[in-house]
Design a protein around this motif. Structure first.
Motif, mmCIF file in Angstrom:
data_model
loop_
_atom_site.group_PDB
_atom_site.id
_atom_site.type_symbol
_atom_site.label_atom_id
_atom_site.label_comp_id
_atom_site.label_asym_id
_atom_site.label_seq_id
_atom_site.Cartn_x
_atom_site.Cartn_y
_atom_site.Cartn_z
ATOM 1 N N ALA A 80 0.823 -1.210 0.000
ATOM 2 C CA ALA A 80 0.000 0.000 0.000
ATOM 3 C C ALA A 80 0.855 1.257 0.000
ATOM 4 N N ASN A 81 1.924 1.269 0.805
ATOM 5 C CA ASN A 81 2.823 2.418 0.838
ATOM 6 C C ASN A 81 3.444 2.663 -0.532
ATOM 7 N N ASN A 82 3.895 1.591 -1.161
ATOM 8 C CA ASN A 82 4.566 1.722 -2.458
ATOM 9 C C ASN A 82 3.595 2.146 -3.553
ATOM 10 N N MET A 83 2.380 1.605 -3.526
ATOM 11 C CA MET A 83 1.387 1.987 -4.521
ATOM 12 C C MET A 83 1.049 3.473 -4.411
ATOM 13 N N PHE A 84 0.962 3.975 -3.183
ATOM 14 C CA PHE A 84 0.670 5.392 -2.980
ATOM 15 C C PHE A 84 1.798 6.260 -3.531
ATOM 16 N N LYS A 85 3.016 5.893 -3.214
ATOM 17 C CA LYS A 85 4.167 6.670 -3.703
ATOM 18 C C LYS A 85 4.222 6.647 -5.227
ATOM 19 N N GLU A 86 3.973 5.479 -5.804
ATOM 20 C CA GLU A 86 4.007 5.358 -7.264
ATOM 21 C C GLU A 86 2.920 6.208 -7.915
ATOM 22 N N ARG A 87 1.745 6.283 -7.270
ATOM 23 C CA ARG A 87 0.666 7.106 -7.800
ATOM 24 C C ARG A 87 1.070 8.576 -7.788
ATOM 25 N N CYS A 88 1.700 9.014 -6.717
ATOM 26 C CA CYS A 88 2.161 10.404 -6.629
ATOM 27 C C CYS A 88 3.254 10.686 -7.657
ATOM 28 N N GLU A 89 4.132 9.712 -7.878
ATOM 29 C CA GLU A 89 5.180 9.870 -8.892
ATOM 30 C C GLU A 89 4.570 9.982 -10.288
ATOM 31 N N GLN A 90 3.517 9.212 -10.525
ATOM 32 C CA GLN A 90 2.830 9.260 -11.807
ATOM 33 C C GLN A 90 2.199 10.638 -12.015
ATOM 34 N N PHE A 91 1.588 11.169 -10.967
ATOM 35 C CA PHE A 91 1.016 12.517 -11.028
ATOM 36 C C PHE A 91 2.104 13.536 -11.348
ATOM 37 N N ALA A 92 3.248 13.408 -10.681
ATOM 38 C CA ALA A 92 4.352 14.346 -10.882
ATOM 39 C C ALA A 92 4.840 14.315 -12.324
ATOM 40 N N GLU A 93 4.976 13.118 -12.871
ATOM 41 C CA GLU A 93 5.465 12.982 -14.236
ATOM 42 C C GLU A 93 4.480 13.547 -15.245
ATOM 43 N N GLU A 94 3.195 13.280 -15.053
ATOM 44 C CA GLU A 94 2.182 13.744 -15.992
ATOM 45 C C GLU A 94 2.018 15.259 -15.972
ATOM 46 N N ASN A 95 2.371 15.882 -14.843
ATOM 47 C CA ASN A 95 2.113 17.308 -14.677
ATOM 48 C C ASN A 95 3.366 18.160 -14.543
ATOM 49 N N ASP A 96 4.530 17.525 -14.703
ATOM 50 C CA ASP A 96 5.805 18.243 -14.648
ATOM 51 C C ASP A 96 5.950 19.037 -13.351
ATOM 52 N N VAL A 97 5.637 18.367 -12.258
ATOM 53 C CA VAL A 97 5.824 18.940 -10.934
ATOM 54 C C VAL A 97 6.621 17.959 -10.084
ATOM 55 N N ASP A 98 7.150 18.440 -9.000
ATOM 56 C CA ASP A 98 7.801 17.564 -8.026
ATOM 57 C C ASP A 98 6.808 17.232 -6.923
ATOM 58 N N VAL A 99 6.691 15.960 -6.581
ATOM 59 C CA VAL A 99 5.861 15.543 -5.460
ATOM 60 C C VAL A 99 6.752 14.820 -4.457
ATOM 61 N N GLU A 100 6.848 15.384 -3.291
ATOM 62 C CA GLU A 100 7.686 14.817 -2.229
ATOM 63 C C GLU A 100 6.778 14.149 -1.196
ATOM 64 N N VAL A 101 6.883 12.825 -1.064
ATOM 65 C CA VAL A 101 6.024 12.070 -0.154
ATOM 66 C C VAL A 101 6.827 11.655 1.075
ATOM 67 N N GLU A 102 6.335 12.025 2.235
ATOM 68 C CA GLU A 102 6.921 11.566 3.499
ATOM 69 C C GLU A 102 5.910 10.657 4.190
ATOM 70 N N VAL A 103 6.292 9.411 4.427
ATOM 71 C CA VAL A 103 5.422 8.432 5.071
ATOM 72 C C VAL A 103 5.723 8.447 6.570
ATOM 73 N N ILE A 104 4.680 8.654 7.378
ATOM 74 C CA ILE A 104 4.867 8.931 8.802
ATOM 75 C C ILE A 104 3.991 7.994 9.634
ATOM 76 N N ALA A 105 4.533 7.459 10.704
ATOM 77 C CA ALA A 105 3.749 6.634 11.627
ATOM 78 C C ALA A 105 2.683 7.493 12.296
#
Length: 431
Positions: A47-72
């Motif tokens: 689940a963590n990896n799928m979320f990060k990959e989705r954000c990376e996909q958004f970043a690539e499609e929109n030419d933005v940087d998405v920085e994901v921090e996973v927190i307990a």
């Protein structure tokens, strides 16, 4: 801001869905725009990896940087407090609905009504969830991401050996816990724990109280926790610990992982937990999985109550990139990807979008009790409409602290009277 408006208008003119994430924010002359995301750490790496990959996909499609921090989860309050103090805020953050309500009441969360409506127009949210993210004046301040719910986990092999069936009432639960406890061999019937940081106890105690006729507030909105029904339930819980001794001795100081460990180790025959534990059991201990039954919350005099646990997304008013964050959250609720993500974690993440409960994964006999519970969700402040004051009571752990004292021997009536006063102080601040 003008660039942002032009970008969205162009998207509309071109017939491009905002849900694709296209045309989100133009790149600045000095580099790409950035979206900082704080996400709750899932117990499953998938689940963590799928979320990060989705954000990376958004970043690539929109030419933005998405920085994901996973927190307990237990670290979020410290992170939020420091961010609010310093002004170094995330653009999009995970929140439980109880935190959304509290922060919105402080005036520091963005109005998300437009985002909610855009998503809801494409794929409607489950209607039972709306009250948890909507203010009394109709402002939606958070976007539902996924739900979860506590259910009863029980050892079918132990139950069969003792000639027992899954408990349907709280009296059944106590009887089974007594019969299954074998203190000499370190086996206890009831894996119920308390402690200052134990959010599991906050949800479970409410389920027990509400199902036995206790209410947080009366029809006039006044705190009404000090009642005969509450004291009787408190006595019942104390008996489990002090008289019946069906809980492990360490349970008075458990954190949220305490009941998980107790069940996984074979120390406890019954616990209450969300769906993440079932995924862990299925992966790490197939034999235990085969001997694990799942049932809905037992009933009391008022029936079976299901305190809904709702997680989602919010945006601080002073975040740097609110527009980008809003587009990202819509991208995360795209039904095709969302269905894949939620179903991958079933039964932990219960879908918040309509039309998903009939998916095959939710027909499994162990998964079905989780998703069937959503229609009966009750929220903090029961039976009245959920309010930020109810959030503050939860987040302050007033209930858990009260019952920690009760299960260690304090007089239930005196502790409940004190709880009444403490809760009323919180509700008075909201006026």
């Amino acid at each position: 801001m003008k660039k942002r408006i032009v970008s969205v208008m162009l998207c509309a003119a071109m017939g491009v869905s905002l849900f694709t994430g296209a045309c989100v924010v133009e790149a600045k002359a000095d580099g790409k725009d950035k979206i900082v995301v704080w996400m709750k750490k899932d117990l499953t790496d998938v689940a963590n990896n799928m979320f990060k990959e989705r954000c990376e996909q958004f970043a690539e499609e929109n030419d933005v940087d998405v920085e994901v921090e996973v927190i307990a989860y237990e670290d979020f309050y410290t992170k939020w407090a420091a961010a609010i103090e310093s002004g170094n805020l995330p653009d999009l953050s995970y929140f439980g609905y109880q935190e959304m309500g509290q922060y919105y009441s402080q005036g520091i969360l963005e109005d998300m009504t437009d985002v909610y409506n855009e998503i809801n127009d494409v794929t409607p949210f489950e209607e039972s969830l709306a009250p948890a993210v909507t203010s009394e004046d109709g402002v939606v301040y958070g976007i539902p991401g996924w739900a979860s719910v506590q259910v009863l986990y029980y050892r079918t092999d132990m139950f069969e050996e003792a000639g027992l069936s899954a408990p349907e009432t709280w009296d059944d639960f106590r009887d089974a816990a007594i019969k299954l406890t074998d203190e000499k061999n370190g086996i206890y019937g009831a894996g119920i724990g308390y402690g200052a940081s134990n959010s599991d106890a906050e949800w479970l105690t409410r389920a027990m109280l509400w199902s036995n006729g206790s209410v947080d507030v009366d029809d006039d909105g006044k705190v009404a926790i000090d009642s005969e029904a509450t004291v009787n339930t408190a006595q019942y819980i104390q008996n489990l610990f002090v008289k019946d001794k069906v809980t492990p001795p360490t349970a008075v100081n458990w954190d949220d992982s305490g009941n998980n460990k107790a069940y996984l180790s074979g120390q406890c025959a019954m616990i209450f937990n969300v769906g993440s534990l079932l995924n862990t059991i299925k992966t790490d201990d197939p034999d235990l999985y085969e001997n694990t039954g799942i049932a809905v919350m037992p009933s009391g005099s008022a029936g079976s109550m299901v305190p809904g646990i709702l997680d989602g997304y919010g945006i601080f008013k002073n975040a740097n990139n609110k527009d980008g964050a809003k587009e990202l959250v819509k991208y995360l609720l795209d039904k095709d990807w969302y269905t894949e993500w939620v179903n991958e974690t079933a039964p932990f993440k219960i879908p918040v979008l309509q039309g998903m409960k009939d998916d095959e994964v939710w027909q499994d006999e162990r998964n079905k009790p989780f998703i069937d519970s959503v229609a009966n969700f009750t929220f903090l402040g029961y039976p009245n409409t959920y309010t930020p004051a109810a959030s503050e009571v939860f987040n302050s752990r007033l209930l858990s602290n009260c019952f920690t004292n009760i299960v260690t021997g304090s007089d239930p009536a005196e502790e409940i009277a004190k709880l009444q006063t403490d809760m009323q102080t919180v509700y008075d601040k909201e006026k």
